[in-house]
Design an enzyme around this catalytic site. Structure first.
Site, PDB file in Angstrom:
ATOM      1  N   TYR A 283      -4.808  10.206  -5.639  1.00 33.38           N
ATOM      2  CA  TYR A 283      -5.097   9.235  -4.574  1.00 33.38           C
ATOM      3  C   TYR A 283      -5.840   8.040  -5.164  1.00 33.38           C
ATOM      4  O   TYR A 283      -7.069   8.039  -5.295  1.00 33.38           O
ATOM      5  CB  TYR A 283      -5.935   9.911  -3.489  1.00 33.38           C
ATOM      6  CG  TYR A 283      -6.020   9.119  -2.206  1.00 33.38           C
ATOM      7  CD1 TYR A 283      -5.183   9.418  -1.142  1.00 33.38           C
ATOM      8  CD2 TYR A 283      -6.936   8.090  -2.047  1.00 33.38           C
ATOM      9  CE1 TYR A 283      -5.251   8.707   0.046  1.00 33.38           C
ATOM     10  CE2 TYR A 283      -7.008   7.368  -0.871  1.00 33.38           C
ATOM     11  CZ  TYR A 283      -6.165   7.684   0.175  1.00 33.38           C
ATOM     12  OH  TYR A 283      -6.235   6.970   1.349  1.00 33.38           O
ATOM     13  N   TYR A 333       1.082   1.749  -0.526  1.00 34.79           N
ATOM     14  CA  TYR A 333      -0.135   2.401  -0.030  1.00 34.79           C
ATOM     15  C   TYR A 333       0.131   2.958   1.347  1.00 34.79           C
ATOM     16  O   TYR A 333      -0.034   2.291   2.364  1.00 34.79           O
ATOM     17  CB  TYR A 333      -1.295   1.405  -0.008  1.00 34.79           C
ATOM     18  CG  TYR A 333      -2.573   1.929   0.612  1.00 34.79           C
ATOM     19  CD1 TYR A 333      -3.144   3.125   0.194  1.00 34.79           C
ATOM     20  CD2 TYR A 333      -3.217   1.206   1.609  1.00 34.79           C
ATOM     21  CE1 TYR A 333      -4.321   3.594   0.761  1.00 34.79           C
ATOM     22  CE2 TYR A 333      -4.403   1.672   2.168  1.00 34.79           C
ATOM     23  CZ  TYR A 333      -4.945   2.863   1.746  1.00 34.79           C
ATOM     24  OH  TYR A 333      -6.106   3.316   2.304  1.00 34.79           O
TER      25      TYR A 333
END
Lengths: 379, 130
Positions: A283, A333
């Site tokens: 992440y 994203y």
């Protein structure tokens, strides 16, 4: 044991003509098509518990697709929910509450007013004690961490730059991402300073888009269209600190909450060590958070991630390929749904120009402070 | 505003800094909570501190995250620790500062709003030697 049998995503883009519900439905249908299943085969729905319930609720998705759901559950928000959702699906499948579980996730932060910054308006102390000082916007939060990290561990700006460069290299090989311009270290240093020490190249993209994946038992998975990808282990952990406090008040500000426990839980379930992992989809909301996770996960000791990245390499050709599609920095994203999709494609051998040589095990991490999730997938 | 937040602003309006302190376990906490997050006690009092602190971290914001502050760019967001209130880090701005001289550990002191202002903000500036 359950498997992921279908994945789907919309094409990553900064602003989409389609709204978030249209995008999410498109991704769900694409994942079902990939699995060779019909919407009527789905009898369970799992999502994150923070973002989807207010934007694309379960009952709306069920009505749109014609899903007669017996099971509906949600966990954490954003990243952690995206990778830890198989925990809920596995419980439901094992208990006979559902056979085929749909996970979907989408964001419209490229076109929604306020974008990702507005998400933090849910935190009352941040709004009261921080916004008046112009401390709003995630790059500034992570900039405080990066500055402190530099002070404690001697991190250099080029150490962060190497992460951005490696991920751009991966994204260009993959070819499907939002960004197509090359990025080398001099370009990194020319990148616009946003909230120093973080430049634009240290920050994730902003995207409109969605993704989805389908889970079922290993037994049923064998009848699906593609080779099943096994869910070998899932970890979820949280720490007792609020979203208001996490960026400034945590006693050890440079250690991410939940990572150690979520990681040991997932690795123990999978009966593996990090040495067995062929790639990691991490992440990477910012270069600094990607770097901190590399050490908090246990790939190296605290303060050693910069040397690890420099010496081992994290591009597709490196010792630990990280974010083989380019990650949030260079692909899209969508808070990690693209990481799950990419990991499944790698393990199936469907990753095109970005394909690793016969990977067997991959991890996907999800960060949504103070929660953390880790998913271990196997070919 | 959350009611447990209000005492901070009462103090700032009086040109003081104060933080919630639990008399049951003897620890500060921040941000203000309904009960002490360390021991769950209700015995919380607001203790005044000197205001002198040190820079724990900082960033120079150069992007208009908040359009209302676009004209103020670039500005320094500071995270300040206080020797007399361990466990608290306050988000504020650093003013009267040469950006090249910013460093972690820098000694700072509060700058309170003038009494005519109804804006309860407290900023910080470097403590000059001598």
């Amino acid at each position: 044991m359950i498997a992921i049998v279908g994945v789907g995503e919309t094409a990553p883009t900064r602003r989409s003509e389609k709204d978030i519900r249209a995008l999410t439905v498109e991704a769900a249908l694409s994942a079902l098509e990939d699995a060779g299943l019909a919407p009527s085969d789905v009898d369970g729905i799992v999502t994150d518990a923070g973002i989807m319930p207010t934007t694309v609720p379960h009952e709306w998705m069920a009505a749109q697709l014609g899903i007669d759901a017996h099971f509906s559950a949600a966990l954490s928000y954003g990243g952690t929910g995206i990778v830890a959702a198989p925990l809920l699906a596995e419980m439901a499948i094992r208990q006979g509450l559902a056979e085929v579980v749909l996970f979907y996730f989408g964001v419209d932060w490229g076109s929604r007013p306020g974008g990702p910054y507005a998400f933090h308006h849910i935190y009352p102390a941040k709004m009261t004690f921080e916004k008046p000082y112009g401390f709003s916007g995630q790059p500034s939060y992570f900039a405080l961490w990066a500055r402190r990290y530099m002070h404690e561990y001697g991190l250099q700006e080029e150490d962060l730059g190497r992460i951005a460069v490696a991920q751009r290299e991966n994204a260009l090989r993959h070819g499907g991402g939002q960004v197509s311009t090359p990025l080398e270290l001099p370009d990194y240093f020319n990148s616009r300073m946003i909230s120093d020490p973080l430049r634009a190249a240290d920050c994730c993209l902003i995207t409109d888009g969605a993704g989805a994946y389908i889970m079922t038992s290993m037994e049923r998975a064998r009848d699906c269209r593609k080779k099943p990808v096994e869910v070998r282990g899932v970890g979820y952990a949280s720490e007792p600190i609020t979203g208001d406090d996490i960026f400034t008040q945590k006693s050890d500000l440079l250690r991410l909450p939940g990572v150690a426990r979520a990681t040991s839980q997932a690795l123990r379930a999978a009966d593996i060590t990090l040495n067995d992992v062929d790639f990691a989809e991490i992440y990477d909301c910012f270069t600094i958070s990607c770097l901190m996770q590399i050490e908090d996960l246990g790939f190296c000791g605290k303060g050693e991630a910069a040397a690890f990245i420099r010496e081992k390499g994290i591009s597709i050709n490196g010792g630990l390929p990280v974010n083989t599609h380019g990650g949030f920095l260079s692909y899209s994203y969508r808070l990690g749904i693209e990481h799950v999709v990419e990991a499944v494609r790698q393990l199936r051998g469907e990753a095109g120009e970005a394909q690793l040589a016969d990977p067997k095990l991959g991890i996907v991490t999800g960060l949504s402070v103070p929660d953390y999730g880790l998913l271990v997938l196997g070919a | 505003m959350q009611p447990e937040f209000e005492r901070f602003f009462d103090a700032v309006r009086g040109s003081r800094l104060a933080f919630p302190y639990c008399t049951a376990c003897g620890r500060y906490h921040w941000y203000p909570m309904k009960r002490c997050p360390h021991c769950r006690s209700n015995d919380i009092e607001w203790r005044p501190v000197s205001g002198r602190g040190q820079l724990y971290s900082w960033t120079v914001v150069r992007h208009p995250f908040d359009p209302a502050l676009a004209e103020a760019l670039p500005y320094v967001v500071a995270l300040v620790e206080f020797p007399d209130a361990p466990g608290i880090r306050l988000v504020s701005n650093l003013v009267d500062i040469d950006l090249d001289r910013l460093h972690i550990g820098m000694a700072v002191e509060p700058v309170y709003p003038d009494t005519a202002s109804n804006e309860p903000v407290v900023r910080f500036r470097p403590i000059t030697q001598g």
